[in-house]
Scaffold this motif. Sequence first.
Motif, mmCIF file in Angstrom:
data_model
loop_
_atom_site.group_PDB
_atom_site.id
_atom_site.type_symbol
_atom_site.label_atom_id
_atom_site.label_comp_id
_atom_site.label_asym_id
_atom_site.label_seq_id
_atom_site.Cartn_x
_atom_site.Cartn_y
_atom_site.Cartn_z
ATOM 1 N N GLU A 237 0.828 -1.205 0.000
ATOM 2 C CA GLU A 237 0.000 0.000 0.000
ATOM 3 C C GLU A 237 0.864 1.257 0.000
ATOM 4 O OE1 GLU A 237 -3.362 2.127 2.746
ATOM 5 O OE2 GLU A 237 -3.397 -0.054 2.610
ATOM 6 N N ARG A 238 2.022 1.181 0.643
ATOM 7 C CA ARG A 238 2.919 2.338 0.713
ATOM 8 C C ARG A 238 4.349 1.843 0.508
ATOM 9 N NH1 ARG A 238 2.311 7.468 3.234
ATOM 10 N NH2 ARG A 238 4.295 8.356 3.864
ATOM 11 N N ASP B 38 -4.613 1.817 -9.428
ATOM 12 C CA ASP B 38 -4.489 3.250 -9.173
ATOM 13 C C ASP B 38 -3.162 3.513 -8.493
ATOM 14 O OD1 ASP B 38 -6.986 4.109 -10.189
ATOM 15 O OD2 ASP B 38 -7.966 3.331 -8.387
ATOM 16 N N ILE B 39 -2.486 4.583 -8.916
ATOM 17 C CA ILE B 39 -1.192 4.937 -8.332
ATOM 18 C C ILE B 39 -1.220 6.412 -7.955
ATOM 19 C CG2 ILE B 39 1.301 5.096 -8.693
ATOM 20 C CD1 ILE B 39 0.974 2.889 -10.846
ATOM 21 N N THR B 40 -0.910 6.672 -6.700
ATOM 22 C CA THR B 40 -0.749 8.034 -6.209
ATOM 23 C C THR B 40 0.673 8.154 -5.688
ATOM 24 O OG1 THR B 40 -3.070 8.193 -5.595
ATOM 25 C CG2 THR B 40 -1.572 9.757 -4.547
ATOM 26 N N LEU B 41 1.346 9.244 -6.041
ATOM 27 C CA LEU B 41 2.702 9.487 -5.555
ATOM 28 C C LEU B 41 2.691 10.651 -4.575
ATOM 29 C CD1 LEU B 41 4.730 9.295 -8.901
ATOM 30 C CD2 LEU B 41 4.162 7.442 -7.320
ATOM 31 N N LEU B 42 3.527 10.554 -3.558
ATOM 32 C CA LEU B 42 3.790 11.671 -2.660
ATOM 33 C C LEU B 42 5.204 12.147 -2.959
ATOM 34 C CD1 LEU B 42 2.423 10.470 0.799
ATOM 35 C CD2 LEU B 42 1.402 12.130 -0.748
ATOM 36 N N ILE B 43 5.317 13.400 -3.405
ATOM 37 C CA ILE B 43 6.614 13.998 -3.707
ATOM 38 C C ILE B 43 6.691 15.297 -2.915
ATOM 39 C CG2 ILE B 43 8.137 14.910 -5.497
ATOM 40 C CD1 ILE B 43 6.649 13.147 -7.508
ATOM 41 N N ILE C 227 1.578 5.273 -3.158
ATOM 42 C CA ILE C 227 0.448 4.803 -2.366
ATOM 43 C C ILE C 227 -0.531 4.143 -3.328
ATOM 44 C CG2 ILE C 227 -1.472 5.469 -0.885
ATOM 45 C CD1 ILE C 227 0.253 7.888 -0.041
ATOM 46 N N SER C 228 -0.815 2.881 -3.071
ATOM 47 C CA SER C 228 -1.750 2.128 -3.906
ATOM 48 C C SER C 228 -2.671 1.332 -3.001
ATOM 49 C CB SER C 228 -1.001 1.171 -4.838
ATOM 50 O OG SER C 228 -0.182 1.886 -5.728
ATOM 51 N N LYS C 229 -3.958 1.532 -3.153
ATOM 52 C CA LYS C 229 -4.921 0.807 -2.330
ATOM 53 C C LYS C 229 -5.119 -0.622 -2.814
ATOM 54 C CE LYS C 229 -7.545 4.823 -0.699
ATOM 55 N NZ LYS C 229 -6.405 5.540 -0.383
ATOM 56 N N GLU C 230 -4.611 -0.913 -4.003
ATOM 57 C CA GLU C 230 -4.714 -2.250 -4.588
ATOM 58 C C GLU C 230 -3.412 -2.536 -5.320
ATOM 59 O OE1 GLU C 230 -7.911 -1.946 -7.406
ATOM 60 O OE2 GLU C 230 -6.917 -0.376 -8.516
ATOM 61 N N PRO C 231 -3.102 -3.803 -5.568
ATOM 62 C CA PRO C 231 -1.898 -4.080 -6.362
ATOM 63 C C PRO C 231 -1.987 -3.345 -7.709
ATOM 64 C CG PRO C 231 -2.722 -6.083 -5.357
ATOM 65 C CD PRO C 231 -3.761 -5.028 -5.127
#
Length: 174
Positions: A47-48, A67-72, A96-100
């Motif tokens: 997930e992280r 879904d892919i979210t990045l923290l930069i 951060i991905s809530k799913e593979p």
Amino acid sequence: MKDLNSKRIVSTWKGGTTEELCIEPKDASLQERNFDLRISSATIDLERSEFSDFTGYRRYLMKLEGDITLLIDDKEVIIKEDEAFEFMGDEKVISISKEPSRDFNVIIKEDRKADISIIKNKTKGTDEGAYIFALEDAKLNGKNVEKYSLYESEGEEMSLEGRFIYIKIFTMED
């Protein structure tokens, strides 16, 4: 057209597995960070997870699945469908991905740039050294190609049936 699919190298990274599709020059190594270009696809199973440091390189990331979210720098970036997100290799990036999920990566020396676009069902003149990545089972010059396969252009015209990523690398002076 060069078929690059027999040279794949699968390895693990902090957040899943990565499949190296191409590295230039041919004798370069990911571990030694002595490459000019690396094209890969990776799974994001946690997930992280923190991305590896690639100081001296420019990175492009596209989502293929999930879904892919990045923290930069504490800024949230949602990776959009069919768009290549560009960032520098020395930036601290957390995924951060809530799913593979699965992504597509292009990593190049920071003095170079990449033009990355989605092409679908067209005949296209290609640049020598450009890369074509199949996003689905498709046809390339009338030949069946598997989803997630990679080819390098020798400057010929290509007939594309299906969805592909087209990648052209150039130096900043070009």
